[in-house]
Write an enzyme that holds these catalytic residues in place. Structure first.
Site, short mmCIF file in Angstrom:
data_model
loop_
_atom_site.label_atom_id
_atom_site.label_comp_id
_atom_site.label_asym_id
_atom_site.label_seq_id
_atom_site.Cartn_x
_atom_site.Cartn_y
_atom_site.Cartn_z
N SER A 51 4.46 -24.10 20.33
CA SER A 51 3.99 -22.71 20.33
C SER A 51 3.00 -22.50 21.47
O SER A 51 2.23 -23.41 21.82
CB SER A 51 3.28 -22.39 19.02
OG SER A 51 2.69 -21.10 19.08
N TYR A 72 -2.88 -24.20 12.83
CA TYR A 72 -1.49 -24.19 13.33
C TYR A 72 -1.46 -24.56 14.81
O TYR A 72 -0.62 -25.35 15.24
CB TYR A 72 -0.91 -22.79 13.09
CG TYR A 72 0.38 -22.47 13.78
CD1 TYR A 72 1.60 -22.87 13.25
CD2 TYR A 72 0.39 -21.72 14.96
CE1 TYR A 72 2.81 -22.54 13.88
CE2 TYR A 72 1.58 -21.38 15.59
CZ TYR A 72 2.79 -21.79 15.05
OH TYR A 72 3.97 -21.45 15.67
#
Ligand code: NAP
Length: 252
Positions: free
Chosen positions: A143, A157
């Site tokens: 990501s 995350y």
């Protein structure tokens, strides 16, 4: 039996589903893994079957080793494994670090980090020339958050995906002589369900106009980068992570 089997974790929705559809078009037999949404996984497979492709929906939580073994056993029955896309991932609602607890950290790292590493190990056992395999390719879906840090939203995350960036380099070097290439794709703001899991379903559309390419990305745009990395077109590319972010997060 297929001689070109691809496992895609989290392929019932979003980026994984788009990758499954494109992979089937390109001749892969696809293991469409999902966690709980059987209807969505079956719909992906039905679409592939209607187009003459091969796909099987396989339930399995990538945080559980027994489930991972079940996913790989299904792939073994389909034919020869040539690729793995570590795509299953999740976020939780925005939180600051001082409010994080161990239970949330364990959930976030279990899906986004541990699951990918455990799945990669099973794929190496099957594809490595050192173990009698014929080689293959692994693509990790990381990501832009890994580079941006995601302050005030989900630093947990971001850290879990940062670990996957490091893992991509380490595994790529570990198996470069075994016929296996390992790369990553780093999506930016992509229009999928994941934002709802973070408690902000409109995030992609709200942020879209402020991005360098002024719109959210699509799951299909990420899928195309994944398929390129899996293919022989990328035969000398390993340890790379491609930004599919519309320019977000690329400047230091
Ligand atoms: P999504 O639309 O929310 O879909 C998530 C998929 O992962 C679903 O198929 C879900 O299965 C599956 N899944 C969740 N937990 C799982 C588990 N424990 N075991 C197996 N499968 C599991 O997500 P997405 O946006 O396509 O995201 C795909 C990947 O891209 C993730 O790794 C995510 O972190 C990354 N990413 C996304 C964005 C974005 O803006 N969308 C940005 C950067 C990175 P069920 O349908 O059964 O629940």
């Amino acid at each position: 039996m297929s001689d070109k089997v691809l496992i895609i974790t989290g392929a019932s929705r979003g980026i994984g589903a788009a990758t499954a559809l494109l992979a089937a078009e390109r001749g892969y037999g696809v293991i469409v893994n999902y966690a709980g949404n059987v209807a969505a996984a079956e719909a992906v497979c039905a679409k592939i079957h209607r187009q003459g492709g091969e796909a099987l929906a396989v339930r399995g939580d990538v945080t559980l080793e027994a489930d991972i073994d079940h996913i790989f056993a299904a792939a073994d029955r389909m034919g020869r494994l040539v690729g793995l896309v570590n795509n299953a991932g999740t976020i939780e609602p925005s939180i600051r670090v001082e409010d994080l607890d161990l239970a949330r950290l364990q959930r976030i790292f279990a899906v986004n980090t541990f699951g990918s590493i455990l799945c990669a190990g099973r794929a190496v056992r099957r594809m490595s020339t050192k173990f009698g395999g014929q080689g293959g390719a692994i693509v990790n879906v990381t990501s832009a958050a890994a580079k941006l840090g995601a302050p005030n939203t989900y630093v947990d995350y971001a850290a879990a995906k940062g670990a996957i960036d490091s893992f991509t380099v380490g595994l790529a070097l570990e198996v470069a002589g075994d016929g296996i290439r390992v790369n990553g794709v780093r999506p930016g703001v992509i229009d999928t369900d994941i934002h709802a899991a973070g408690g902000d379903p409109d995030r992609a559309h709200r942020m879209g106009p402020s991005l360098p390419i002024p719109r959210p990305g699509t799951a299909e745009e990420v899928a195309r980068a994944i398929l390129w990395l899996l293919s022989d077109e990328a035969s000398y590319t390993t340890g790379s992570v491609i930004n599919v972010t519309g320019g977000r997060g690329i400047a230091p």
